[in-house]
Design a protein around this motif. Structure first.
Motif, PDB file in Angstrom:
ATOM      1  N   ILE A  25       5.441   3.884  -5.314  1.00  0.00           N
ATOM      2  CA  ILE A  25       4.921   5.131  -5.467  1.00  0.00           C
ATOM      3  C   ILE A  25       6.548   6.692  -5.359  1.00  0.00           C
ATOM      4  O   ILE A  25       6.734   6.776  -6.096  1.00  0.00           O
ATOM      5  CB  ILE A  25       4.259   5.913  -5.018  1.00  0.00           C
ATOM      6  CG1 ILE A  25       2.720   5.257  -5.863  1.00  0.00           C
ATOM      7  CG2 ILE A  25       3.758   6.923  -5.821  1.00  0.00           C
ATOM      8  CD1 ILE A  25       1.467   5.500  -4.325  1.00  0.00           C
ATOM      9  N   GLU A  26       6.902   6.323  -4.336  1.00  0.00           N
ATOM     10  CA  GLU A  26       8.515   6.814  -3.605  1.00  0.00           C
ATOM     11  C   GLU A  26       9.089   6.421  -4.485  1.00  0.00           C
ATOM     12  O   GLU A  26      10.124   7.728  -4.355  1.00  0.00           O
ATOM     13  CB  GLU A  26       8.134   6.892  -1.963  1.00  0.00           C
ATOM     14  CG  GLU A  26       7.196   7.580  -1.729  1.00  0.00           C
ATOM     15  CD  GLU A  26       7.351   8.141   0.001  1.00  0.00           C
ATOM     16  OE1 GLU A  26       7.915   6.592   0.432  1.00  0.00           O
ATOM     17  OE2 GLU A  26       6.872   9.096   0.626  1.00  0.00           O
ATOM     18  N   ALA A  38       7.774  12.242  -6.434  1.00  0.00           N
ATOM     19  CA  ALA A  38       7.033  11.131  -6.568  1.00  0.00           C
ATOM     20  C   ALA A  38       6.614  11.468  -4.945  1.00  0.00           C
ATOM     21  O   ALA A  38       7.282  10.480  -3.581  1.00  0.00           O
ATOM     22  CB  ALA A  38       7.000  10.227  -7.061  1.00  0.00           C
ATOM     23  N   GLU A  39       5.816  11.746  -4.236  1.00  0.00           N
ATOM     24  CA  GLU A  39       5.495  11.610  -2.526  1.00  0.00           C
ATOM     25  C   GLU A  39       4.111  11.837  -2.399  1.00  0.00           C
ATOM     26  O   GLU A  39       3.385  12.195  -2.185  1.00  0.00           O
ATOM     27  CB  GLU A  39       5.766  13.454  -2.270  1.00  0.00           C
ATOM     28  CG  GLU A  39       5.709  13.734  -1.015  1.00  0.00           C
ATOM     29  CD  GLU A  39       5.974  15.134  -0.439  1.00  0.00           C
ATOM     30  OE1 GLU A  39       5.392  15.474   0.279  1.00  0.00           O
ATOM     31  OE2 GLU A  39       6.953  15.671  -0.668  1.00  0.00           O
ATOM     32  N   ILE A  40       3.903  10.457  -1.149  1.00  0.00           N
ATOM     33  CA  ILE A  40       2.663  10.004  -0.224  1.00  0.00           C
ATOM     34  C   ILE A  40       2.513  11.067   0.856  1.00  0.00           C
ATOM     35  O   ILE A  40       3.088  11.644   1.300  1.00  0.00           O
ATOM     36  CB  ILE A  40       2.713   8.348   0.536  1.00  0.00           C
ATOM     37  CG1 ILE A  40       3.271   7.840  -1.588  1.00  0.00           C
ATOM     38  CG2 ILE A  40       1.849   8.190   0.512  1.00  0.00           C
ATOM     39  CD1 ILE A  40       3.580   6.161  -0.834  1.00  0.00           C
ATOM     40  N   GLN A  43      -2.054   7.875   2.720  1.00  0.00           N
ATOM     41  CA  GLN A  43      -2.769   6.227   3.087  1.00  0.00           C
ATOM     42  C   GLN A  43      -3.361   5.680   4.225  1.00  0.00           C
ATOM     43  O   GLN A  43      -3.564   6.233   5.364  1.00  0.00           O
ATOM     44  CB  GLN A  43      -1.196   5.588   3.026  1.00  0.00           C
ATOM     45  CG  GLN A  43      -1.283   3.832   2.865  1.00  0.00           C
ATOM     46  CD  GLN A  43      -0.530   3.215   3.014  1.00  0.00           C
ATOM     47  OE1 GLN A  43       1.483   3.509   3.511  1.00  0.00           O
ATOM     48  NE2 GLN A  43      -0.572   1.686   3.307  1.00  0.00           N
ATOM     49  N   ARG A  44      -4.792   4.815   3.372  1.00  0.00           N
ATOM     50  CA  ARG A  44      -5.288   4.304   4.394  1.00  0.00           C
ATOM     51  C   ARG A  44      -5.238   3.259   3.463  1.00  0.00           C
ATOM     52  O   ARG A  44      -5.935   2.644   2.620  1.00  0.00           O
ATOM     53  CB  ARG A  44      -7.052   5.389   3.929  1.00  0.00           C
ATOM     54  CG  ARG A  44      -7.169   6.690   4.674  1.00  0.00           C
ATOM     55  CD  ARG A  44      -8.176   7.848   4.112  1.00  0.00           C
ATOM     56  NE  ARG A  44      -8.515   7.212   3.120  1.00  0.00           N
ATOM     57  CZ  ARG A  44      -8.398   8.092   2.027  1.00  0.00           C
ATOM     58  NH1 ARG A  44      -7.480   8.623   1.440  1.00  0.00           N
ATOM     59  NH2 ARG A  44      -8.771   7.753   0.710  1.00  0.00           N
ATOM     60  N   GLY A  45      -5.121   1.645   4.215  1.00  0.00           N
ATOM     61  CA  GLY A  45      -4.974   0.279   3.673  1.00  0.00           C
ATOM     62  C   GLY A  45      -5.090   0.842   1.702  1.00  0.00           C
ATOM     63  O   GLY A  45      -3.283   1.568   2.336  1.00  0.00           O
ATOM     64  N   ASN A  46      -4.794   0.096   1.441  1.00  0.00           N
ATOM     65  CA  ASN A  46      -4.499  -0.100  -0.006  1.00  0.00           C
ATOM     66  C   ASN A  46      -4.816   0.935  -0.704  1.00  0.00           C
ATOM     67  O   ASN A  46      -4.615   1.546  -2.589  1.00  0.00           O
ATOM     68  CB  ASN A  46      -4.644  -1.114  -0.636  1.00  0.00           C
ATOM     69  CG  ASN A  46      -4.396  -2.348  -0.154  1.00  0.00           C
ATOM     70  OD1 ASN A  46      -3.300  -2.429   0.786  1.00  0.00           O
ATOM     71  ND2 ASN A  46      -4.511  -3.378  -0.431  1.00  0.00           N
ATOM     72  N   THR A  47      -4.535   2.710  -0.184  1.00  0.00           N
ATOM     73  CA  THR A  47      -5.800   3.394  -1.100  1.00  0.00           C
ATOM     74  C   THR A  47      -4.582   4.834  -0.720  1.00  0.00           C
ATOM     75  O   THR A  47      -4.238   5.208   0.856  1.00  0.00           O
ATOM     76  CB  THR A  47      -6.865   4.281  -0.713  1.00  0.00           C
ATOM     77  OG1 THR A  47      -8.489   3.588  -1.442  1.00  0.00           O
ATOM     78  CG2 THR A  47      -7.143   5.636  -1.450  1.00  0.00           C
ATOM     79  N   PHE A  48      -3.870   5.660  -1.811  1.00  0.00           N
ATOM     80  CA  PHE A  48      -2.453   6.471  -1.617  1.00  0.00           C
ATOM     81  C   PHE A  48      -3.052   7.533  -1.877  1.00  0.00           C
ATOM     82  O   PHE A  48      -3.337   7.812  -2.813  1.00  0.00           O
ATOM     83  CB  PHE A  48      -1.506   5.614  -2.208  1.00  0.00           C
ATOM     84  CG  PHE A  48      -1.081   4.594  -1.167  1.00  0.00           C
ATOM     85  CD1 PHE A  48      -0.348   4.368  -0.048  1.00  0.00           C
ATOM     86  CD2 PHE A  48      -1.630   3.136  -1.771  1.00  0.00           C
ATOM     87  CE1 PHE A  48       0.072   3.396   0.221  1.00  0.00           C
ATOM     88  CE2 PHE A  48      -1.305   2.060  -1.902  1.00  0.00           C
ATOM     89  CZ  PHE A  48      -0.306   2.556  -0.167  1.00  0.00           C
TER      90      PHE A  48
END
Length: 152
Positions: A25-26, A38-40, A43-48
């Motif tokens: 994503i970044e 595009a900034e995360i 994050q929780r596991g495979n969820t962003f």
């Protein structure tokens, strides 16, 4: 009423590389021509959870929103939805990567509904998304194929 798009492209590169590159994503500001941010943010596991912003439009307005995206590396699928919906009542996305004889088929499905005050109705946004998705997919194809060839 609602809108629906279903677009795909074949990318001649290894599946793992296409998956890795298009789910970074970044790095989307380098991969897509439309994103300025595009900034995360979480994050929780495979969820962003992440923020995206477009480059300014013809009036100088910068459209931005927050989305949540869950990747499934085992099935090579992604489910995403806008958290901050903006002009959409809702926006849900599904990405799917499938190995074919010609390369990796990257497919994007978008289901949405526009708010009554939005600058476009469902049909207008469907047309805009179909047009822009083809442009973005071709850019991604060209970049990822060139990068994959350079790695060999």
């Amino acid at each position: 009423m609602s809108g629906h798009t279903d677009n795909s492209i074949i990318i001649d590169a290894p599946l793992d590389y296409v998956w890795e590159r298009t789910n970074d994503i970044e790095a989307w500001t380098e991969l897509f021509s439309e994103y300025s941010i595009a900034e995360i943010t979480e994050q929780r596991g495979n969820t962003f959870r992440f923020k995206l912003a477009l480059h300014p439009d013809e009036t100088g307005k910068v459209w931005s929103w927050v989305s949540e995206r869950t990747i499934d590396p085992e099935t090579h699928t992604v489910r995403s939805a806008r958290v901050e919906t903006g002009v959409f009542k809702y926006m849900a996305l599904f990405w799917e990567y499938t190995q074919t004889d010609e390369g990796v088929r990257m497919r994007w499905v978008q289901d949405f509904e526009m708010k009554p005050w939005a600058p476009l109705d469902d049909a207008g946004m469907t047309e805009r998304l179909n047009t822009n998705t083809a442009v973005q997919m071709q850019l991604i194809k060209d970049k990822v194929e060139a990068e994959a060839k350079a790695r060999v």
